[in-house]
Design a protein around this motif. Structure first.
Motif, PDB file in Angstrom:
ATOM      1  N   ASN A 149      25.313 -30.653 -44.135  1.00  0.00           N
ATOM      2  CA  ASN A 149      25.008 -29.229 -44.219  1.00  0.00           C
ATOM      3  C   ASN A 149      23.573 -28.925 -44.636  1.00  0.00           C
ATOM      4  O   ASN A 149      23.026 -27.888 -44.261  1.00  0.00           O
ATOM      5  CB  ASN A 149      26.007 -28.549 -45.161  1.00  0.00           C
ATOM      6  CG  ASN A 149      27.413 -28.582 -44.613  1.00  0.00           C
ATOM      7  OD1 ASN A 149      27.630 -28.305 -43.445  1.00  0.00           O
ATOM      8  ND2 ASN A 149      28.367 -28.960 -45.446  1.00  0.00           N
ATOM      9  N   VAL A 150      22.971 -29.810 -45.416  1.00  0.00           N
ATOM     10  CA  VAL A 150      21.556 -29.641 -45.737  1.00  0.00           C
ATOM     11  C   VAL A 150      20.735 -29.782 -44.447  1.00  0.00           C
ATOM     12  O   VAL A 150      19.787 -29.027 -44.199  1.00  0.00           O
ATOM     13  CB  VAL A 150      21.090 -30.663 -46.792  1.00  0.00           C
ATOM     14  CG1 VAL A 150      19.585 -30.581 -47.007  1.00  0.00           C
ATOM     15  CG2 VAL A 150      21.816 -30.415 -48.116  1.00  0.00           C
ATOM     16  N   LYS A 151      21.151 -30.729 -43.611  1.00  0.00           N
ATOM     17  CA  LYS A 151      20.477 -30.917 -42.323  1.00  0.00           C
ATOM     18  C   LYS A 151      20.638 -29.697 -41.440  1.00  0.00           C
ATOM     19  O   LYS A 151      19.706 -29.314 -40.702  1.00  0.00           O
ATOM     20  CB  LYS A 151      21.055 -32.162 -41.631  1.00  0.00           C
ATOM     21  CG  LYS A 151      20.385 -32.496 -40.302  1.00  0.00           C
ATOM     22  CD  LYS A 151      18.931 -32.890 -40.502  1.00  0.00           C
ATOM     23  CE  LYS A 151      18.293 -33.325 -39.187  1.00  0.00           C
ATOM     24  NZ  LYS A 151      16.855 -33.643 -39.375  1.00  0.00           N
ATOM     25  N   GLN A 156      17.883 -25.119 -38.858  1.00  0.00           N
ATOM     26  CA  GLN A 156      17.707 -23.671 -38.716  1.00  0.00           C
ATOM     27  C   GLN A 156      16.287 -23.258 -39.085  1.00  0.00           C
ATOM     28  O   GLN A 156      15.622 -22.513 -38.354  1.00  0.00           O
ATOM     29  CB  GLN A 156      18.698 -22.926 -39.612  1.00  0.00           C
ATOM     30  CG  GLN A 156      20.145 -23.042 -39.186  1.00  0.00           C
ATOM     31  CD  GLN A 156      21.074 -22.408 -40.205  1.00  0.00           C
ATOM     32  OE1 GLN A 156      20.975 -22.668 -41.403  1.00  0.00           O
ATOM     33  NE2 GLN A 156      21.996 -21.581 -39.735  1.00  0.00           N
ATOM     34  N   GLY A 157      15.842 -23.730 -40.256  1.00  0.00           N
ATOM     35  CA  GLY A 157      14.504 -23.371 -40.730  1.00  0.00           C
ATOM     36  C   GLY A 157      13.418 -23.876 -39.802  1.00  0.00           C
ATOM     37  O   GLY A 157      12.464 -23.148 -39.483  1.00  0.00           O
ATOM     38  N   GLU A 190      19.531 -24.558 -49.100  1.00  0.00           N
ATOM     39  CA  GLU A 190      18.658 -25.639 -49.581  1.00  0.00           C
ATOM     40  C   GLU A 190      17.875 -26.264 -48.431  1.00  0.00           C
ATOM     41  O   GLU A 190      16.649 -26.466 -48.512  1.00  0.00           O
ATOM     42  CB  GLU A 190      19.508 -26.704 -50.272  1.00  0.00           C
ATOM     43  CG  GLU A 190      18.729 -27.920 -50.750  1.00  0.00           C
ATOM     44  CD  GLU A 190      19.631 -29.045 -51.230  1.00  0.00           C
ATOM     45  OE1 GLU A 190      19.142 -30.197 -51.333  1.00  0.00           O
ATOM     46  OE2 GLU A 190      20.826 -28.797 -51.502  1.00  0.00           O
ATOM     47  N   GLY A 191      18.576 -26.573 -47.353  1.00  0.00           N
ATOM     48  CA  GLY A 191      17.920 -27.187 -46.209  1.00  0.00           C
ATOM     49  C   GLY A 191      16.915 -26.265 -45.548  1.00  0.00           C
ATOM     50  O   GLY A 191      15.823 -26.694 -45.149  1.00  0.00           O
ATOM     51  N   ALA A 192      17.275 -24.989 -45.453  1.00  0.00           N
ATOM     52  CA  ALA A 192      16.373 -24.020 -44.828  1.00  0.00           C
ATOM     53  C   ALA A 192      15.084 -23.880 -45.628  1.00  0.00           C
ATOM     54  O   ALA A 192      13.984 -23.830 -45.062  1.00  0.00           O
ATOM     55  CB  ALA A 192      17.068 -22.669 -44.700  1.00  0.00           C
ATOM     56  N   TYR A 235      15.796 -15.402 -40.637  1.00  0.00           N
ATOM     57  CA  TYR A 235      16.725 -16.524 -40.801  1.00  0.00           C
ATOM     58  C   TYR A 235      18.106 -15.942 -41.081  1.00  0.00           C
ATOM     59  O   TYR A 235      18.307 -15.239 -42.073  1.00  0.00           O
ATOM     60  CB  TYR A 235      16.306 -17.418 -41.978  1.00  0.00           C
ATOM     61  CG  TYR A 235      17.386 -18.402 -42.393  1.00  0.00           C
ATOM     62  CD1 TYR A 235      17.469 -19.659 -41.801  1.00  0.00           C
ATOM     63  CD2 TYR A 235      18.338 -18.070 -43.358  1.00  0.00           C
ATOM     64  CE1 TYR A 235      18.467 -20.557 -42.160  1.00  0.00           C
ATOM     65  CE2 TYR A 235      19.350 -18.960 -43.716  1.00  0.00           C
ATOM     66  CZ  TYR A 235      19.400 -20.202 -43.121  1.00  0.00           C
ATOM     67  OH  TYR A 235      20.395 -21.084 -43.472  1.00  0.00           O
ATOM     68  N   SER A 236      19.054 -16.225 -40.193  1.00  0.00           N
ATOM     69  CA  SER A 236      20.450 -15.874 -40.431  1.00  0.00           C
ATOM     70  C   SER A 236      21.226 -17.169 -40.526  1.00  0.00           C
ATOM     71  O   SER A 236      21.073 -18.057 -39.679  1.00  0.00           O
ATOM     72  CB  SER A 236      21.005 -15.021 -39.282  1.00  0.00           C
ATOM     73  OG  SER A 236      22.409 -14.882 -39.400  1.00  0.00           O
TER      74      SER A 236
END
Length: 366
Positions: A149-151, A156-157, A190-192, A235-236
């Motif tokens: 999920n961080v990935k 997304q980011g 966090e990932g974004a 960012y959504s």
């Protein structure tokens, strides 16, 4: 003894014997702690509890795919299904119902990972194995299957940064995150931030609670605060919220700016084709549902899961959970053919309805 008397005596003896045999049978048919019969090998029932019906994937893909895989792996297994419809209290009641029905394994995507902890503990105390599905619930779960999920958040980011190109460093970005009650939301965020921090100016950041209506309200507030001309991208955290955001952007006369998403929902793919959303994240539904079904059947049959759950994740309750994490894929207009179409999640006909026919032709889908 006359004939009538003899019939009465014999009849009474037969009834007495039948009652005695029934009593013996009942005494031998003990119930285990889960409430199911322990005779005949016990229940072969698996419970599947999904969090909401707003996110299209759960009813359209996860539920039927999970059902099909369980039946493939275990012909005499049964799946009991319930959807919490976005209500954490309702999901807790559904866990109780599963316990009463005598399920041996519960696969659950928690509506609220903290709120469901006590229900999971109760189930485990009854000897039921629990598999956390897509979202890592708190409590003593036996296994967890999801994506990295961080990935997902990083993809997304980065997709947003890529879409902005050379304008990224000067850009003001609106960030609409998921519901904090969902542990995945924090990991997406966090990932974004890993991908966005230092590369764009995150000028407004709020939670959209995974609801398109809330996300739309937050987007409207961001436009009021920042000004329509100052917003370069959004960012959504998922496609559902992106739908509400896209409607708000259109209403404010804002077009041509990148907007992210997640889940590769049909509406999200169509917005990408139309140019009102720039990207989504495809988390292949079938591998995830198949993995959950395999874990559930293995646990039901007392088989080892080490070869399936090859890593470990720590939940917010501090429990270290054997985990299987799958790989997400970023989707833009350029790779729709190689992702959701290739995997037959959708057909060209599904995507290219009359409203999107012209855009599909321009994108090379027709």
């Amino acid at each position: 003894m006359n004939a009538t008397m003899r019939r009465v005596v014999i009849g009474t003896a037969a009834v007495s014997m039948a009652l005695s045999m029934a009593a013996c049978g009942k005494a031998g048919d003990k119930k285990d702690d889960s409430g199911s019969s322990s005779s005949g090998g016990g229940s072969k029932t698996i419970g599947l509890l999904l969090p909401d019906s707003v996110t299209a994937r759960y009813e359209k893909f996860d539920h039927p795919l999970f059902d099909a895989k369980v039946k493939e792996l275990c012909a005499d297994c049964k799946v009991e299904y319930a959807n919490a419809a976005g209500d954490a209290a309702k999901q807790a009641q559904q866990v109780s119902s599963m316990i009463t029905k005598g399920v041996k394994v519960i696969v659950i995507s928690a509506q609220d990972s903290a709120a469901i902890k006590s229900s999971i503990q109760t189930a485990v105390n009854k000897g039921i194995k629990v598999v956390a599905y897509d979202r890592l619930a708190q409590g003593p779960v036996s296994a967890y299957v999801s994506f990295d999920n961080v990935k997902v958040g990083e993809l997304q980011g980065q997709a947003l940064v890529d879409a902005l190109g050379s304008k990224a460093k000067k850009s003001k970005i609106v960030m609409i995150n998921g519901d904090d009650a969902d542990p995945n939301a924090g990991q997406f965020k966090e990932g974004a931030h890993k991908a966005l921090d230092g590369k764009v100016d995150i000028a407004y950041e709020q939670s959209g609670l995974w609801k398109d209506s809330v996300a739309a309200q937050k987007m409207k507030a961001a436009i009021t605060q920042l000004g329509a001309k100052k917003i370069a991208g959004v960012y959504s955290a998922n496609d559902g919220m992106a739908g509400g955001i896209a409607t708000t952007l259109k209403g404010a006369g804002i077009s041509g700016i990148p907007l992210t998403g997640q889940d590769a929902e049909l509406a999200g793919i169509q917005r990408i084709i139309a140019g009102t959303q720039s990207s989504t994240v495809y988390k292949a539904f079938k591998p995830e549902a198949d993995a959950a079904a395999q874990l559930a059947v293995n646990l039901l049959e007392g088989k080892d899961i080490k070869s399936l759950a090859t890593t470990t994740q720590t939940s917010k309750s501090g429990d270290k959970v054997p985990s299987q994490l799958l790989t997400p894929v970023s989707v833009t207009k350029a790779n729709i053919k190689d992702t959701v179409l290739k995997d037959k999640v959708y057909t060209v006909q599904d995507i290219c309805t009359a409203e999107f026919a012209k855009a599909c032709k321009a994108a090379g889908l027709q």
